[in-house]
Design an enzyme around this catalytic site. Structure first.
Site, short mmCIF file in Angstrom:
data_model
loop_
_atom_site.label_atom_id
_atom_site.label_comp_id
_atom_site.label_asym_id
_atom_site.label_seq_id
_atom_site.Cartn_x
_atom_site.Cartn_y
_atom_site.Cartn_z
N ASP A 1 0.84 -1.20 0.00
CA ASP A 1 0.00 0.00 0.00
C ASP A 1 0.87 1.25 0.00
O ASP A 1 1.40 1.65 1.03
CB ASP A 1 -0.90 -0.04 1.24
CG ASP A 1 -1.78 1.19 1.33
OD1 ASP A 1 -1.75 2.01 0.38
OD2 ASP A 1 -2.49 1.33 2.34
N GLU B 1 32.30 8.10 -0.14
CA GLU B 1 33.08 8.12 1.11
C GLU B 1 32.19 8.62 2.26
O GLU B 1 32.32 9.76 2.70
CB GLU B 1 34.27 9.08 0.98
CG GLU B 1 35.23 8.76 -0.14
CD GLU B 1 36.31 9.84 -0.24
OE1 GLU B 1 37.00 10.10 0.77
OE2 GLU B 1 36.43 10.45 -1.31
N GLU C 1 30.72 9.51 5.78
CA GLU C 1 31.20 9.76 7.14
C GLU C 1 30.02 9.73 8.10
O GLU C 1 28.89 10.02 7.71
CB GLU C 1 31.88 11.13 7.21
CG GLU C 1 33.13 11.20 6.34
CD GLU C 1 33.75 12.60 6.26
OE1 GLU C 1 34.96 12.67 6.01
OE2 GLU C 1 33.03 13.60 6.42
N GLU D 1 37.82 9.79 11.65
CA GLU D 1 37.86 11.05 10.93
C GLU D 1 38.43 12.16 11.81
O GLU D 1 38.82 11.94 12.95
CB GLU D 1 36.46 11.41 10.41
CG GLU D 1 36.29 11.14 8.94
CD GLU D 1 37.33 11.84 8.06
OE1 GLU D 1 37.86 12.89 8.47
OE2 GLU D 1 37.62 11.32 6.97
N GLU E 1 34.92 7.18 8.98
CA GLU E 1 34.65 7.06 7.54
C GLU E 1 34.96 5.64 7.11
O GLU E 1 35.93 5.04 7.56
CB GLU E 1 35.55 8.03 6.75
CG GLU E 1 35.43 7.85 5.24
CD GLU E 1 36.29 8.84 4.44
OE1 GLU E 1 36.29 10.04 4.77
OE2 GLU E 1 36.95 8.39 3.49
N HIS F 1 31.70 12.38 0.15
CA HIS F 1 32.34 12.71 -1.13
C HIS F 1 31.92 11.67 -2.16
O HIS F 1 31.88 10.48 -1.85
CB HIS F 1 33.87 12.67 -1.01
CG HIS F 1 34.42 13.69 -0.05
ND1 HIS F 1 35.73 13.67 0.38
CD2 HIS F 1 33.85 14.75 0.54
CE1 HIS F 1 35.93 14.68 1.20
NE2 HIS F 1 34.79 15.35 1.33
N ARG G 1 42.35 20.59 -1.55
CA ARG G 1 41.13 19.98 -1.03
C ARG G 1 40.06 20.99 -0.61
O ARG G 1 39.08 20.62 0.03
CB ARG G 1 41.46 19.04 0.14
CG ARG G 1 42.02 17.71 -0.31
CD ARG G 1 42.39 16.83 0.85
NE ARG G 1 43.12 15.65 0.37
CZ ARG G 1 42.64 14.41 0.37
NH1 ARG G 1 41.44 14.17 0.84
NH2 ARG G 1 43.36 13.41 -0.08
N GLU H 1 35.98 14.09 -7.93
CA GLU H 1 35.46 13.92 -6.57
C GLU H 1 34.63 15.15 -6.21
O GLU H 1 35.17 16.25 -6.06
CB GLU H 1 36.61 13.77 -5.57
CG GLU H 1 36.13 13.61 -4.13
CD GLU H 1 37.24 13.78 -3.09
OE1 GLU H 1 38.10 14.67 -3.25
OE2 GLU H 1 37.25 13.02 -2.11
N ARG I 1 32.73 17.14 -3.49
CA ARG I 1 32.93 17.13 -2.05
C ARG I 1 31.79 17.76 -1.25
O ARG I 1 31.82 17.80 -0.02
CB ARG I 1 34.25 17.86 -1.73
CG ARG I 1 35.43 17.24 -2.45
CD ARG I 1 36.68 18.09 -2.38
NE ARG I 1 37.07 18.37 -1.01
CZ ARG I 1 37.75 17.53 -0.24
NH1 ARG I 1 38.09 16.34 -0.71
NH2 ARG I 1 38.06 17.86 0.98
P1 ADP Z 1 40.12 10.45 -0.37
O1 ADP Z 1 41.54 10.58 -0.78
O2 ADP Z 1 39.28 11.55 -0.89
O3 ADP Z 1 39.95 10.23 1.11
P2 ADP Z 1 39.35 7.68 -0.63
O4 ADP Z 1 40.59 6.91 -0.86
O5 ADP Z 1 38.79 7.69 0.76
O6 ADP Z 1 39.61 9.16 -1.15
O7 ADP Z 1 38.19 7.18 -1.60
C1 ADP Z 1 38.36 7.12 -2.97
C2 ADP Z 1 37.14 6.47 -3.59
O8 ADP Z 1 37.23 6.61 -5.02
C3 ADP Z 1 37.02 4.98 -3.33
O9 ADP Z 1 35.68 4.65 -3.05
C4 ADP Z 1 37.45 4.37 -4.67
O10 ADP Z 1 36.93 3.06 -4.92
C5 ADP Z 1 36.88 5.38 -5.62
N1 ADP Z 1 37.37 5.29 -7.01
C6 ADP Z 1 38.56 4.85 -7.49
N2 ADP Z 1 38.57 4.86 -8.84
C7 ADP Z 1 37.35 5.31 -9.24
C8 ADP Z 1 36.72 5.54 -10.50
N3 ADP Z 1 37.34 5.32 -11.67
N4 ADP Z 1 35.46 6.00 -10.51
C9 ADP Z 1 34.80 6.25 -9.36
N5 ADP Z 1 35.33 6.06 -8.16
C10 ADP Z 1 36.60 5.59 -8.07
MG MG Z 2 37.45 12.29 -0.28
MG MG Z 3 36.64 11.98 4.99
MG MG Z 4 38.33 9.35 2.14
MG MG Z 5 41.56 8.13 1.83
#
Ligand code: ADP
Ligand code: MG
Ligand code: MG
Ligand code: MG
Ligand code: MG
Length: 446
Positions: A54, A133, A135, A190, A197, A246, A318, A335, A337
């Site tokens: 429903d 990513e 958090e 974090e 995270e 992110h 960043r 990325e 953010r």
């Molecule tokens: P940060 O340096 O911002 O903390 P992280 O290492 O925590 O980054 O996270 C990076 C993320 O990006 C991971 O989930 C990873 O699997 C993802 N990632 C890597 N290559 C690709 C891609 N080609 N497309 C999308 N996401 C990707």
């Molecule tokens: Mg990040």
């Molecule tokens: Mg973080």
């Molecule tokens: Mg990260």
């Molecule tokens: Mg990282």
């Protein structure tokens, strides 16, 4: 991996599954479920797309006179939860919501994301990938089991406990996720006290969004088992970092190559990457209500806490809205953010994909990267290089949705209308509330 109805019937028997949760997500991003006993009879119904529910009981879903909706399970989402009791296990399937006439229901966020993916395929790409990513904070529960805002990992003055409950909890969350088939890449404490995270490996956007929904359920459940409360709200505490999610995004072409990578391009990024980026930046102000959908989201998007405030992009820096992490080849990605974990992932990613595709369709050019710290620039300096602001309140963000045909089309009429209506009520209720800050600042002054 393709799971068949026969696989599911077998697993139900072999693993002693007694209940099945049929899950779907509402417009606000909340995971809902209908729990059904895993009997032969019910299984027949479920696996033949005959399971009715429903829809009128779910806010913003359907009107009373069209309340019968059908759940079509996506068999590839099959999971057996690690909890349950001695009487049997609980398993789950994520479903698409269909109308009685067999058409996809326009108010289903997951179905809406599939619509965006069909558009993407028509433009020639094979997949849109997401690596999120998320958090979150872990807070203590009080004696009554209600959440507090007290963290338990800052090592109080007399605290000699050799282990950190929160870190142990996080490790168990990772173990459970791994058992459920998640490829966890990193899990870490974090910046803020009590904040964590967990990153899992990128995959196609539909599976990644399903993963986010299951992830939140697992985090909340395991935290409770450890006497903690997990929250994904964007800014639970004043004065420390809020929680973001992110979103790392890329497009793969038919051959499985990363369409954002070009060894000969500037910064080794392809024209496609710059156009997608151009689309994201152009629509950023207007899509923020979807990526940051709560009143509280805007308490995170302020200077000084690693969250973006301005529309700009950069390589290593960043501080901007979009960062291009250093990795190239298959790992080439953008990325974003600003997104926070209160966003409905299906809606947010449908909108981001359509904004990126709009950039590609219109061959938009990305502005120049901003490699200095934007927070150190004056308003005039920012204006001179064309850096604009993100919305500062939910009110402004929701108003901006109206201005953007690409964002509106990405949501579809049904979701757009219901989302805006709900958010207007939310803002009106907040705007009328008199907060402690006002009492503290005005009561004695005036
Ligand atoms: P940060 O340096 O911002 O903390 P992280 O290492 O925590 O980054 O996270 C990076 C993320 O990006 C991971 O989930 C990873 O699997 C993802 N990632 C890597 N290559 C690709 C891609 N080609 N497309 C999308 N996401 C990707
Ligand atoms: Mg990040
Ligand atoms: Mg973080
Ligand atoms: Mg990260
Ligand atoms: Mg990282």
């Amino acid at each position: 991996m393709t799971i068949t109805p026969a696989d599911i019937r077998r697993e139900v028997k072999e693993k002693n599954v007694t209940f099945l949760r049929l899950m779907f997500t509402d417009i606000l991003g909340t995971l809902k479920n209908v729990e059904v006993p895993a009997t032969e009879e019910q299984l027949d119904k479920i696996l033949n797309n005959k399971m009715m529910f429903d829809g009128s009981s779910i806010e913003g879903f359907v009107r009373i006179n069209e309340s019968d909706m059908y759940l079509y399970p996506d068999l590839d989402t099959w999971i057996i939860f690690p909890w349950g009791d001695e009487n049997g296990k609980v398993a789950g399937l994520i479903c698409d919501v269909y109308n009685p006439d067999g058409t996809p229901f326009a108010g289903d966020p997951r179905g809406n994301l599939k619509r965006a993916l069909t558009h993407m395929e028509a433009t020639g790409f094979k997949s849109f990938n997401l690596g999120p990513e998320p958090e979150f904070f872990l807070f203590k529960l009080d004696e009554k089991g209600n959440p507090t805002l007290e963290v338990n990992d800052q090592g109080g003055y007399f605290d000699l406990a050799p282990t950190d409950t929160a870190d142990n909890t996080r490790r168990e969350i990772v173990n459970v996720l791994t058992d459920l088939g998640f490829e966890v890449e990193a899990s870490h404490h974090e910046v803020a006290v009590g904040q964590h995270e967990i990153d899992f490996k990128y995959t196609n956007v539909l599976e990644a969004c399903d993963n986010i929904q299951i992830f939140k359920l697992v985090v909340k459940t395991i935290a409770r088992e450890h006497g903690l409360y997990a929250t994904f709200m964007a800014k639970p505490k004043f004065g420390i970092n809020g929680s973001g999610m992110h979103c790392n995004m890329s497009l793969f072409d038919q051959e499985g190559n990363n369409a954002f990578y070009d060894p000969k391009g500037e910064l080794e990024l392809s024209e496609t990457a710059y156009q997608f980026l151009g689309g994201i930046l152009e629509h950023a102000y207007n899509f923020t209500a979807i990526t940051n959908p709560t009143v509280n989201s805007y308490k995170r998007l302020v200077p000084g806490y690693e969250a973006p405030v301005y529309v700009a992009w950069a390589g290593q820096n960043r501080s901007p809205l979009v960062r291009v992490p250093a990795s190239r080849g298959l790992g080439t990605r953008l990325e974003l953010r600003s997104v926070d974990p209160t966003a409905n992932p299906y809606l947010a990613l449908a909108v981001l994909l359509e904004c990126g595709l709009d950039g590609i369709a219109r061959k938009l050019e990305a502005p120049a990267p901003v490699e200095n710290n934007i927070y150190m620039m004056s308003g005039d300096e920012r204006q001179a290089v064309g850096i604009t602001d993100l919305p500062s309140t939910l009110h402004n963000a929701v108003k901006a949705l109206r201005e953007d045909d690409v964002v509106k089309a990405a949501l579809g009429e049904h979701i757009y209308t219901n989302f805006v209506a709900t958010k207007k009520v939310e803002w009106a209720s907040y705007a009328q509330f008199v907060s402690q800050w006002e009492i503290d600042n005005y009561l004695y002054l005036y």
